[in-house]
Design a protein around this motif. Sequence first.
Motif, PDB file in Angstrom:
ATOM      1  N   ILE A 175       0.861  -1.098  -0.038  1.00 16.75           N
ATOM      2  CA  ILE A 175      -0.113   0.079   0.148  1.00 16.75           C
ATOM      3  C   ILE A 175       0.932   1.365   0.005  1.00 16.75           C
ATOM      4  N   ALA A 176       1.901   1.028   0.916  1.00 13.43           N
ATOM      5  CA  ALA A 176       2.828   2.542   0.873  1.00 13.43           C
ATOM      6  C   ALA A 176       3.485   2.618  -0.327  1.00 13.43           C
ATOM      7  N   GLU A 177       3.984   1.762  -1.072  1.00 16.28           N
ATOM      8  CA  GLU A 177       4.446   1.631  -2.332  1.00 16.28           C
ATOM      9  C   GLU A 177       3.528   2.317  -3.411  1.00 16.28           C
ATOM     10  N   HIS A 178       2.332   1.770  -3.266  1.00 17.35           N
ATOM     11  CA  HIS A 178       1.250   1.906  -4.146  1.00 17.35           C
ATOM     12  C   HIS A 178       0.885   3.654  -4.344  1.00 17.35           C
ATOM     13  N   LEU A 179       0.923   3.980  -2.967  1.00 19.97           N
ATOM     14  CA  LEU A 179       0.662   5.464  -2.632  1.00 19.97           C
ATOM     15  C   LEU A 179       1.634   6.138  -3.357  1.00 19.97           C
ATOM     16  N   LEU A 180       2.800   5.936  -3.339  1.00 20.40           N
ATOM     17  CA  LEU A 180       3.821   6.664  -3.772  1.00 20.40           C
ATOM     18  C   LEU A 180       3.841   6.744  -5.227  1.00 20.40           C
ATOM     19  N   ALA A 181       3.489   5.576  -5.868  1.00 14.71           N
ATOM     20  CA  ALA A 181       3.371   5.428  -7.310  1.00 14.71           C
ATOM     21  C   ALA A 181       2.344   6.294  -7.921  1.00 14.71           C
ATOM     22  N   ILE A 182       1.271   6.574  -7.054  1.00 16.37           N
ATOM     23  CA  ILE A 182       0.160   7.373  -7.474  1.00 16.37           C
ATOM     24  C   ILE A 182       0.492   8.814  -7.529  1.00 16.37           C
ATOM     25  N   THR A 183       1.209   9.202  -6.455  1.00 14.38           N
ATOM     26  CA  THR A 183       1.668  10.565  -6.324  1.00 14.38           C
ATOM     27  C   THR A 183       2.814  10.951  -7.373  1.00 14.38           C
ATOM     28  N   GLU A 184       3.491  10.047  -7.776  1.00  9.68           N
ATOM     29  CA  GLU A 184       4.500   9.965  -8.779  1.00  9.68           C
ATOM     30  C   GLU A 184       3.790  10.217 -10.298  1.00  9.68           C
ATOM     31  N   LEU A 185       2.710   9.219 -10.357  1.00 12.80           N
ATOM     32  CA  LEU A 185       1.965   9.246 -11.670  1.00 12.80           C
ATOM     33  C   LEU A 185       1.342  10.921 -11.737  1.00 12.80           C
ATOM     34  N   GLY A 186       0.864  11.201 -10.648  1.00 12.26           N
ATOM     35  CA  GLY A 186       0.257  12.723 -10.511  1.00 12.26           C
ATOM     36  C   GLY A 186       1.282  13.655 -11.275  1.00 12.26           C
ATOM     37  N   ARG A 187       2.498  13.683 -10.633  1.00 15.46           N
ATOM     38  CA  ARG A 187       3.605  14.720 -11.137  1.00 15.46           C
ATOM     39  C   ARG A 187       3.840  14.324 -12.585  1.00 15.46           C
ATOM     40  N   ALA A 188       4.066  13.110 -12.980  1.00 17.74           N
ATOM     41  CA  ALA A 188       4.424  12.799 -14.363  1.00 17.74           C
ATOM     42  C   ALA A 188       3.364  13.380 -15.427  1.00 17.74           C
ATOM     43  N   THR A 189       1.903  13.316 -14.918  1.00 18.11           N
ATOM     44  CA  THR A 189       0.847  13.893 -15.930  1.00 18.11           C
ATOM     45  C   THR A 189       0.666  14.990 -15.677  1.00 18.11           C
ATOM     46  N   ASN A 190       1.289  15.862 -14.675  1.00 22.96           N
ATOM     47  CA  ASN A 190       0.719  17.183 -14.261  1.00 22.96           C
ATOM     48  C   ASN A 190      -0.677  17.199 -13.844  1.00 22.96           C
ATOM     49  N   THR A 191      -1.005  16.183 -13.085  1.00 27.26           N
ATOM     50  CA  THR A 191      -2.323  16.242 -12.448  1.00 27.26           C
ATOM     51  C   THR A 191      -2.041  16.334 -10.911  1.00 27.26           C
ATOM     52  N   GLU A 192      -2.852  17.247 -10.436  1.00 27.27           N
ATOM     53  CA  GLU A 192      -2.686  17.654  -9.079  1.00 27.27           C
ATOM     54  C   GLU A 192      -3.743  16.893  -8.249  1.00 27.27           C
ATOM     55  N   TRP A 193      -3.506  16.074  -7.344  1.00 28.89           N
ATOM     56  CA  TRP A 193      -4.372  15.479  -6.503  1.00 28.89           C
ATOM     57  C   TRP A 193      -4.768  16.154  -5.521  1.00 28.89           C
ATOM     58  N   ALA A 194      -5.980  16.492  -5.218  1.00 27.73           N
ATOM     59  CA  ALA A 194      -6.380  17.200  -4.010  1.00 27.73           C
ATOM     60  C   ALA A 194      -6.254  16.371  -2.837  1.00 27.73           C
ATOM     61  N   GLN A 195      -6.416  14.879  -2.754  1.00 27.10           N
ATOM     62  CA  GLN A 195      -6.481  14.110  -1.931  1.00 27.10           C
ATOM     63  C   GLN A 195      -5.817  12.736  -2.587  1.00 27.10           C
ATOM     64  N   VAL A 196      -4.999  11.904  -1.598  1.00 25.62           N
ATOM     65  CA  VAL A 196      -4.654  10.600  -2.068  1.00 25.62           C
ATOM     66  C   VAL A 196      -5.079   9.713  -1.031  1.00 25.62           C
ATOM     67  N   ILE A 197      -6.059   8.703  -1.159  1.00 29.62           N
ATOM     68  CA  ILE A 197      -6.429   7.962   0.139  1.00 29.62           C
ATOM     69  C   ILE A 197      -6.923   6.421  -0.121  1.00 29.62           C
ATOM     70  N   PRO A 198      -6.217   5.697   0.709  1.00 28.28           N
ATOM     71  CA  PRO A 198      -6.442   4.207   0.587  1.00 28.28           C
ATOM     72  C   PRO A 198      -7.648   3.790   1.316  1.00 28.28           C
ATOM     73  N   VAL A 199      -8.380   3.034   0.905  1.00 32.08           N
ATOM     74  CA  VAL A 199      -9.696   2.449   1.270  1.00 32.08           C
ATOM     75  C   VAL A 199      -9.948   0.989   0.929  1.00 32.08           C
ATOM     76  N   SER A 200     -10.810   0.510   1.511  1.00 33.03           N
ATOM     77  CA  SER A 200     -11.318  -0.925   1.281  1.00 33.03           C
ATOM     78  C   SER A 200     -13.081  -1.001   1.471  1.00 33.03           C
TER      79      SER A 200
END
Length: 312
Positions: free
Chosen positions: A140-165
């Motif tokens: 999950i920790a790795e996944h959240l980092l990857a999501i943040t990185e994808l935001g940077r790479a695509t110039n997308t600003e995430w208002a929030q990043v949240i893990p859920v089940s």
Amino acid sequence: MNDDHETTPAHRSGFVSFVGRPNAGKSTLTNALVGSKVVITSNKPQTTRTVVRGIVHRDDAQLILVDTPGLHRPRTLLGERLNDLVMTTWAEVDVVAVCFPANEKIGPGDTFIVNELAKVKRTTKIAVATKTDLATPEQIAEHLLAITELGRATNTEWAQVIPVSSVSGDQIDLLADLLVEQLPEGPPLYPDGDLTDAPEEILVAELIREAALEGVRDELPHSIAVTVEEMGLREGRDESKPLLDIYASLYVERDSQKGIMIGHKGARLREVGKAARQQIEALLGTPVYLDLHIKIAKDWQRDPRQLRKLGF
């Protein structure tokens, strides 16, 4: 804002669209937030076709969830129409929440979606790591980092990043709070008690399609369409013993598929009918008589006339 008086926070209401590649957990998340089954779920990708809204009623807000088909590289006319539908929806909602399953690595499909989403400028974007019950804390920790990185790479600003089940309910309430924060102030847009604005016929058709998808071989999911031909309470019955008659057609594209759907001596179709009937009765709270017929609409996914007839 209201320093002079102690007042309750302003009511918020607005639209949120869950997006992600097929099978990212969007429909299950919608149902978890609404607390009721309004969107069909299946372990077959590309199950969702209609935009069904689930409605979350809270004292401080009304959250209207718009469920869109999974965005994918289209191979048929139906595929192109579904993608157009997604893009239109994104531009009209207040928040787009992108779902990334935590048990799978971020792939080309995710990048494709976020790149497309980057073209929609004014909409607030939130990233949701779904299915955390299927991943380890390290994953999950790795996944959240990857999501943040994808935001940077695509110039997308995430208002929030949240893990859920959605399955365990972990952080579902927190996600609802975060989504509400992003909505504009305003009165409720739907009457209290409404869980969806989809007509009952559409919900019924979707539940039949869900039952038909269960346990079918892989070649069938995209080839199944359902239309409800007639639906109404049977006349002449005692009010205390209502019966809802539903006549529905299940369309496939080829003779061989019709055989698969009917099954040996009609066993498969009876199974589908029984499963669908139970779900419809649970949804509508009325005993149901369901009459299902299988029809062939040859290559309907590629034929504009047939697509129109089947409601696409």
